[in-house]
Design a protein around this motif. Structure first.
Motif, PDB file in Angstrom:
ATOM      1  N   ILE A   1      10.107 -25.722  76.035  1.00 33.98           N
ATOM      2  CA  ILE A   1       9.666 -25.225  74.732  1.00 33.98           C
ATOM      3  C   ILE A   1       9.868 -26.255  73.618  1.00 33.98           C
ATOM      4  O   ILE A   1       9.008 -26.394  72.738  1.00 33.98           O
ATOM      5  N   ARG A   2      10.953 -26.982  73.648  1.00 30.96           N
ATOM      6  CA  ARG A   2      11.156 -27.990  72.609  1.00 30.96           C
ATOM      7  C   ARG A   2      10.052 -29.043  72.670  1.00 30.96           C
ATOM      8  O   ARG A   2       9.565 -29.513  71.642  1.00 30.96           O
ATOM      9  N   GLY A   3       9.651 -29.377  73.874  1.00 30.72           N
ATOM     10  CA  GLY A   3       8.579 -30.357  74.035  1.00 30.72           C
ATOM     11  C   GLY A   3       7.225 -29.837  73.601  1.00 30.72           C
ATOM     12  O   GLY A   3       6.471 -30.531  72.912  1.00 30.72           O
ATOM     13  N   THR A   4       6.897 -28.605  73.999  1.00 31.27           N
ATOM     14  CA  THR A   4       5.578 -28.066  73.643  1.00 31.27           C
ATOM     15  C   THR A   4       5.488 -27.749  72.148  1.00 31.27           C
ATOM     16  O   THR A   4       4.429 -27.884  71.536  1.00 31.27           O
ATOM     17  N   ARG A   5       6.613 -27.349  71.545  1.00 29.30           N
ATOM     18  CA  ARG A   5       6.623 -27.140  70.089  1.00 29.30           C
ATOM     19  C   ARG A   5       6.423 -28.476  69.364  1.00 29.30           C
ATOM     20  O   ARG A   5       5.666 -28.556  68.389  1.00 29.30           O
ATOM     21  N   ALA A   6       7.073 -29.520  69.848  1.00 28.06           N
ATOM     22  CA  ALA A   6       6.889 -30.838  69.242  1.00 28.06           C
ATOM     23  C   ALA A   6       5.451 -31.315  69.409  1.00 28.06           C
ATOM     24  O   ALA A   6       4.865 -31.910  68.493  1.00 28.06           O
ATOM     25  N   PHE A   7       4.869 -31.048  70.565  1.00 28.48           N
ATOM     26  CA  PHE A   7       3.468 -31.375  70.822  1.00 28.48           C
ATOM     27  C   PHE A   7       2.591 -30.744  69.741  1.00 28.48           C
ATOM     28  O   PHE A   7       1.718 -31.395  69.159  1.00 28.48           O
ATOM     29  N   GLY A   8       2.814 -29.462  69.461  1.00 31.58           N
ATOM     30  CA  GLY A   8       2.029 -28.762  68.462  1.00 31.58           C
ATOM     31  C   GLY A   8       2.177 -29.334  67.068  1.00 31.58           C
ATOM     32  O   GLY A   8       1.205 -29.462  66.320  1.00 31.58           O
ATOM     33  N   ARG A   9       3.390 -29.704  66.691  1.00 36.31           N
ATOM     34  CA  ARG A   9       3.635 -30.291  65.370  1.00 36.31           C
ATOM     35  C   ARG A   9       2.896 -31.615  65.207  1.00 36.31           C
ATOM     36  O   ARG A   9       2.291 -31.881  64.172  1.00 36.31           O
ATOM     37  N   VAL A  10       2.974 -32.468  66.212  1.00 39.18           N
ATOM     38  CA  VAL A  10       2.307 -33.767  66.132  1.00 39.18           C
ATOM     39  C   VAL A  10       0.786 -33.599  66.119  1.00 39.18           C
ATOM     40  O   VAL A  10       0.068 -34.312  65.412  1.00 39.18           O
ATOM     41  N   TYR A  11       0.312 -32.641  66.871  1.00 43.03           N
ATOM     42  CA  TYR A  11      -1.128 -32.401  67.019  1.00 43.03           C
ATOM     43  C   TYR A  11      -1.751 -31.831  65.747  1.00 43.03           C
ATOM     44  O   TYR A  11      -2.906 -32.099  65.429  1.00 43.03           O
ATOM     45  N   SER A  12      -0.989 -31.036  65.002  1.00 40.86           N
ATOM     46  CA  SER A  12      -1.519 -30.184  63.941  1.00 40.86           C
ATOM     47  C   SER A  12      -2.329 -30.915  62.879  1.00 40.86           C
ATOM     48  O   SER A  12      -3.444 -30.493  62.536  1.00 40.86           O
ATOM     49  N   THR A  13      -1.800 -31.990  62.333  1.00 40.26           N
ATOM     50  CA  THR A  13      -2.465 -32.661  61.215  1.00 40.26           C
ATOM     51  C   THR A  13      -3.797 -33.261  61.630  1.00 40.26           C
ATOM     52  O   THR A  13      -4.751 -33.295  60.849  1.00 40.26           O
TER      53      THR A  13
END
Length: 312
Positions: free
Chosen positions: A163-175
């Protein structure tokens, strides 16, 4: 070790909207109508297909134990198209009236046109491309690095969701999914969020945090490797592959898309036999192509596709 079963074909929802004997491979917002007007695809059978590694079709998260997680085979856009064609043949569908795809669905639409030029009559590419550009490939390395270097990824051999990895994935992807103009106008407020931080947490970190890490990585590597060039009449020649497409093609990039910019679409259309370019003038970046932009964006997409299908 017992032999693993073959990968299931593809998950499918089949919506029968009329008695016409033509089909489209597409996605939902075009066959639903909220204002009482006829839906764009109301005259067609509509098939919605899940993508490999997309968690619904065969994916690292749902495969046979012998193929699950890091043991899942590397798949391509080409694999998806061959499976979709096989599915159509099994259902007795001999011709596609149109293939409509957004984002990676647009990559698939172009591949269908090259791999099966006599099978599909029309193609609509929404915020997509015929190949992943070098800029596109480089961007994807960012969320990938955030995921694979997370403390809970364990080199891909996690036993609990990373989950920490997939949440980080989402943050980086968002912008990357939107545009600087979208953020400048604080458009998260139009979605009901009180701040940018709330938007990033709820719409991206929590949402993408629910995904399986290997499913995300499977789609990412498939995206990075997407390219129609090997499948045209001259292997490796991108323009010849585009020219080999017999279908009528409507290409609709978003003006502010950072993944598949309109400049790339303009070059692609130059080499299509029957290509047409319509740019979605929007600040909603990539997501506009999937019906997640403004009401005006959605109406422009619907009217453009409706007119294209009627005219061609």
């Amino acid at each position: 070790m017992p032999r693993a079963p073959p990968l299931p074909l593809l998950s499918l929802s089949l919506i029968v909207l009329s008695a016409l004997r033509t089909c489209l491979l597409t996605f939902p917002f075009l066959y639903a109508s909220e204002d009482g007007t006829p839906a764009v695809l109301s005259k067609y059978f509509v098939m919605i297909v899940g993508m490999l590694s997309g968690s619904e079709s065969s994916s690292p998260s749902n495969a046979h134990p012998s193929q699950r997680g890091p043991k899942f085979p590397s798949v391509t856009i080409e694999d998806n198209i061959h499976l979709q064609y096989s599915l159509c043949m099994a259902l007795g569908v001999k011709k596609l009236a149109a293939y409509i795809g957004f984002s990676m669905g647009g990559l698939q639409a172009y591949h269908m046109g090259v791999l099966y030029p006599d099978f599909v009559q029309r193609i609509v590419v929404l915020a997509g491309a015929a190949r992943a550009s070098w800029h596109n490939i480089s961007f994807l390395e960012g969320p990938k690095a955030a995921l694979v270097n997370s403390v809970d990824f364990h080199d891909g051999h996690y036993t609990e969701p990373a989950i920490r990895g997939t949440r980080a994935f989402g943050r980086v992807y968002s912008t990357w999914a939107l545009s600087s103009a979208w953020f400048r106008a604080k458009n998260w407020e139009t979605l009901g969020f009180g701040s940018m931080w709330e938007y990033l947490e709820e719409r991206w970190a929590k949402s993408m945090g629910k995904w399986d890490a290997h499913d995300l990585l499977g789609m990412l590597q498939m995206w990075q490797r997407a390219d129609i060039s090997p499948y045209g009449p001259v292997k490796g020649d991108f323009t010849q592959a585009l020219a080999s497409i017999k279908a009528k093609v409507l290409v609709m990039p978003s003006r502010t898309d950072l993944y598949f910019p309109p400049e790339d679409s303009t070059e692609e259309v130059k080499h299509l036999k029957q290509g047409e370019l319509k740019v979605i003038e929007t600040v909603w970046g990539h997501v506009a192509g999937g019906g997640n932009g403004s009401k005006g964006d959605v109406q422009f997409i619907k009217s453009s596709i409706s007119e294209f299908l009627e005219r061609t």
